[in-house]
Scaffold this active site. Structure first.
Site, short mmCIF file in Angstrom:
data_model
loop_
_atom_site.label_atom_id
_atom_site.label_comp_id
_atom_site.label_asym_id
_atom_site.label_seq_id
_atom_site.Cartn_x
_atom_site.Cartn_y
_atom_site.Cartn_z
N HIS A 144 0.85 -1.19 0.00
CA HIS A 144 0.00 0.00 0.00
C HIS A 144 0.89 1.24 0.00
O HIS A 144 2.12 1.13 0.04
CB HIS A 144 -1.00 -0.04 1.16
CG HIS A 144 -0.38 -0.10 2.53
ND1 HIS A 144 0.43 0.88 3.05
CD2 HIS A 144 -0.46 -1.05 3.50
CE1 HIS A 144 0.80 0.55 4.27
NE2 HIS A 144 0.29 -0.62 4.57
N HIS A 189 3.86 1.71 2.44
CA HIS A 189 5.11 1.06 2.03
C HIS A 189 5.79 1.87 0.92
O HIS A 189 7.00 2.02 0.89
CB HIS A 189 4.85 -0.36 1.50
CG HIS A 189 4.08 -1.26 2.43
ND1 HIS A 189 3.00 -1.99 2.01
CD2 HIS A 189 4.22 -1.52 3.75
CE1 HIS A 189 2.52 -2.69 3.03
NE2 HIS A 189 3.24 -2.41 4.10
N CYS A 237 1.74 -10.61 20.54
CA CYS A 237 0.87 -10.13 19.45
C CYS A 237 1.41 -10.70 18.14
O CYS A 237 2.55 -10.41 17.76
CB CYS A 237 0.82 -8.61 19.38
SG CYS A 237 0.03 -8.04 17.84
N CYS A 267 2.36 -8.04 15.46
CA CYS A 267 3.65 -7.38 15.69
C CYS A 267 4.79 -8.36 15.66
O CYS A 267 5.94 -7.98 15.52
CB CYS A 267 3.71 -6.71 17.06
SG CYS A 267 2.60 -5.36 17.31
N CYS A 290 -3.38 -5.28 22.00
CA CYS A 290 -2.10 -4.81 21.47
C CYS A 290 -2.21 -3.32 21.17
O CYS A 290 -3.16 -2.89 20.49
CB CYS A 290 -1.75 -5.58 20.19
SG CYS A 290 -0.58 -4.69 19.16
N HIS A 296 -2.01 -2.79 17.12
CA HIS A 296 -3.04 -3.36 16.24
C HIS A 296 -4.42 -3.41 16.87
O HIS A 296 -5.38 -3.74 16.20
CB HIS A 296 -2.63 -4.77 15.81
CG HIS A 296 -1.40 -4.76 14.96
ND1 HIS A 296 -0.14 -4.89 15.47
CD2 HIS A 296 -1.25 -4.58 13.63
CE1 HIS A 296 0.74 -4.82 14.50
NE2 HIS A 296 0.09 -4.62 13.37
N LYS A 353 -4.03 5.24 10.55
CA LYS A 353 -2.99 4.46 9.88
C LYS A 353 -3.67 3.44 8.96
O LYS A 353 -4.70 2.89 9.33
CB LYS A 353 -2.15 3.73 10.93
CG LYS A 353 -0.97 2.99 10.32
CD LYS A 353 -0.10 2.32 11.36
CE LYS A 353 1.08 1.68 10.67
NZ LYS A 353 1.14 0.24 10.83
N LYS A 373 -5.13 -3.46 7.01
CA LYS A 373 -6.03 -4.39 6.38
C LYS A 373 -7.38 -4.37 7.09
O LYS A 373 -8.43 -4.35 6.45
CB LYS A 373 -5.43 -5.78 6.52
CG LYS A 373 -5.53 -6.59 5.26
CD LYS A 373 -4.52 -7.63 5.21
CE LYS A 373 -4.74 -9.04 5.45
NZ LYS A 373 -3.69 -9.92 5.16
N1 MSP Z 1 8.68 -6.75 8.32
C1 MSP Z 1 8.77 -5.69 9.24
C2 MSP Z 1 10.03 -4.87 9.03
C3 MSP Z 1 11.30 -5.64 9.12
S1 MSP Z 1 12.67 -4.66 8.75
C4 MSP Z 1 13.97 -5.58 9.17
C5 MSP Z 1 7.56 -4.76 9.08
N2 MSP Z 1 6.93 -4.84 7.92
S2 MSP Z 1 5.64 -3.98 7.52
O1 MSP Z 1 5.33 -4.36 6.18
O2 MSP Z 1 4.60 -4.16 8.49
O3 MSP Z 1 6.03 -2.50 7.61
C6 MSP Z 1 7.14 -2.05 6.93
C7 MSP Z 1 7.28 -0.56 6.98
O4 MSP Z 1 6.15 0.06 6.43
C8 MSP Z 1 7.44 -0.01 8.40
O5 MSP Z 1 8.50 0.94 8.37
C9 MSP Z 1 6.16 0.69 8.65
O6 MSP Z 1 6.34 1.82 9.47
C10 MSP Z 1 5.81 1.13 7.25
N3 MSP Z 1 4.41 1.44 7.17
C11 MSP Z 1 3.35 0.61 7.25
N4 MSP Z 1 2.23 1.37 7.20
C12 MSP Z 1 2.56 2.68 7.09
C13 MSP Z 1 1.88 3.87 6.90
N5 MSP Z 1 0.59 3.94 6.90
N6 MSP Z 1 2.62 4.98 6.71
C14 MSP Z 1 3.97 4.97 6.62
N7 MSP Z 1 4.63 3.87 6.79
C15 MSP Z 1 3.96 2.73 7.17
O7 MSP Z 1 7.28 -4.01 9.98
#
Ligand code: MSP
Length: 499
Positions: free
Chosen positions: A18, A21, A126, A129, A143, A146, A293, A296
């Site tokens: 999304h 990311h 969790c 997390c 949590c 979440h 934020k 899903k």
């Molecule tokens: N897999 C772990 C990270 C491991 S790094 C060694 C993880 N994955 S994640 O897919 O849940 O999130 C990855 C990144 O996306 C995190 O930095 C998280 O902050 C970022 N984001 C997820 N949703 C977000 C927003 N809505 N806005 C900005 N960044 C966000 O955590």
């Protein structure tokens, strides 16, 4: 050649990509492109986090093996990054053999150093997390991140002696004031460390989908130990010592929710394994949709590809880099995106390009004149170039783009003041158009890190050879590089106006 190694977090494959990311990935891509322009030997890494309970359960729910699930989802990330013109040098998947090997080597190094031992653990876990919480951490028993129920778990696990690293970490932070930026996040990390560090569990016996602990194969590595290690795997740890010495330490871009792992656990794990902590960790806030934020469960995720369809990859990239300051939380708005696209890309950059090409066609037979060495733009452009560079170095994309766009505004002002389209062909008109072409050449280089497609097209239309990406700073952005005598072409609007 100086090495610059920059990473994004690796994304969980239980979820589709999304724009949250995309926001980190676009920023890392722009910074990587900037450092390539500076002539650094850049390595830009992104990838996917594929092990653990979360992915195992997602696979179960979809009646397939975890690896099949990961294979399916990873393609969606790779496609999204392609749509956004992300030019990563490597893409790591934690399920790859190279990563298994590297995690096992780091585990063994920490074990040999006396930092890993068996303990019985009881805690509240969790799954979303992939982390334990204490009662105090919970929010109404849920949590805190979440807002989902946690699970009560008792296990005999291997633990990493994080508590031993309190002092070494504090010393490291003191000696490296820029280790974590911005300062608010550095203070948050320091707060965790000063609050006292608990050893953390790094293995599970209840899990199959992961990397076996090399000296005790009943245990599978806990996902965070596994995931964090991706950064050194891709840099050559446990496979190519010379490469690793050249690449490591790297710079990490992360979201604020994974600060504790990157700014406390990870440097301690590296120290234990006899390796250096990262060079820097840049922490950003969340991209919010309607004040929340994306997740899903909240059904408010926006797929990057949907925005690319409307705004093009340049439009999406420019918006995120310009309008989401790399630090605080920011609200995503479609209207804001349209306004930014129309103002900066359609009206400013796009218009300047078509205006200059049209007038060069009419007044100079389509051949671009050379700029004046002492143009009224020379000093202003040099100041904007310096500001742009300074802002990218500080990882302040919004300021960098503002400085670059000032060149466009100055150039438009010069054109408005001299109105070459009304004047008779001659040296006056040539001088102004030469200056404008030179300004466009410099903007194409500086802005290419944000909007690579349009900038390559500007480069081509003003008659320059090769690719913008092959230019090298600072020389390429010095005033006077446009040689003149090149065929300038017109074409469809670079960025057609929206609505
Ligand atoms: N897999 C772990 C990270 C491991 S790094 C060694 C993880 N994955 S994640 O897919 O849940 O999130 C990855 C990144 O996306 C995190 O930095 C998280 O902050 C970022 N984001 C997820 N949703 C977000 C927003 N809505 N806005 C900005 N960044 C966000 O955590």
């Amino acid at each position: 050649m100086a090495s610059y190694y920059v990473t994004t977090p690796i994304y969980y494959v239980n979820d589709a990509p999304h724009i949250g990311h995309a926001y980190t990935t676009i920023t890392a891509d722009a910074v990587a492109r900037w450092n390539r322009l500076r002539g650094d030997d850049v390595m830009f890494l992104t990838g996917t986090d594929e092990h653990g309970l979360k992915v195992q359960r997602a696979a179960q729910e979809n009646s397939c093996a975890p690896i099949e699930w990961a294979d399916r989802t990873v393609v969606r990330f790779q496609e999204a990054w392609q749509q956004l013109d992300i030019a990563n040098d490597d893409f790591i998947r934690t399920s790859e053999p190279r990563h298994h090997h590297s995690v096992q080597q780091l585990l063994q190094a920490c074990y040999d150093n006396g930092d890993i031992a068996l303990q019985t653990y009881e805690g509240l876990y969790c799954v979303s997390c992939e982390a334990y919480f204490t009662e105090d951490d919970l929010d109404d028993g849920l949590c805190p991140i979440h807002r989902r129920p946690v699970e009560h778990v008792t296990e005999e696990n291997y633990f990493f002696s994080l508590s031993r690293y309190e002092k070494p970490l504090l010393d490291w932070y003191e000696a490296h004031p820029d280790f974590v930026v911005p300062d608010t996040r550095r203070n948050e990390a320091l707060g965790f460390i000063r609050g006292g560090l608990q050893d953390f569990s790094i293995s599970r016996t209840s899990l199959d989908w992961g990397i076996r602990i090399p000296w005790d194969r009943k245990h599978v590595t806990y996902v965070w130990f596994d995931a964090l290690t991706n950064y050194i795997t891709a840099a050559g740890y446990a496979s190519d010592d010379a490469q690793f010495a050249h690449r490591w330490p790297g710079v990490h871009l992360i979201g604020k929710d994974i600060l504790r792992f990157h700014c406390v656990y990870w440097p301690a794990m590296l120290m234990s394994g006899g390796l250096l902590p990262p060079r820097r960790v840049h922490v950003h806030g969340f991209l919010l949709v309607g004040g929340e934020k994306m997740s899903k469960t909240a059904l408010n995720q926006i797929a990057p590809g949907d925005l690319v369809a409307d705004f093009g990859s340049d439009g999406v990239r420019h918006h995120f880099l310009h309008d989401q300051a790399f630090g605080p939380d920011g609200d995503f708005s479609y209207e804001g995106m349209v306004a930014r696209y129309n103002a900066d890309l359609a009206n400013n950059l796009g218009n300047l390009m078509s205006r200059v090409a049209t007038v060069v066609g009419r007044k100079c037979g389509g051949i671009g004149p050379a700029p004046r060495p002492d143009s009224p733009l020379t000093a202003a452009v040099a100041a904007c170039v310096a500001e742009t560079a300074d802002a990218w170095e500080r990882l302040a994309p919004s300021e960098a783009l503002d400085a670059t766009w000032r060149i466009i505004r100055e150039t438009n002002a010069l054109l408005e003041a001299t109105e070459p389209w009304k004047a008779d062909p001659g040296p006056e008109v040539d001088a102004v158009l030469g200056d404008a072409l030179e300004a466009l050449r410099i903007v194409a280089i500086l802005a290419s890190v944000a909007t690579p497609r349009g900038c390559e097209e500007v480069w081509r239309r003003i008659g320059m050879e090769g690719s913008v990406a092959d230019q090298r700073l600072p020389e390429a952005a010095a005033w006077g590089g446009y040689p003149g005598g090149l065929a300038v072409s017109t074409g469809a609007p670079l960025y057609p106006r929206l609505r």
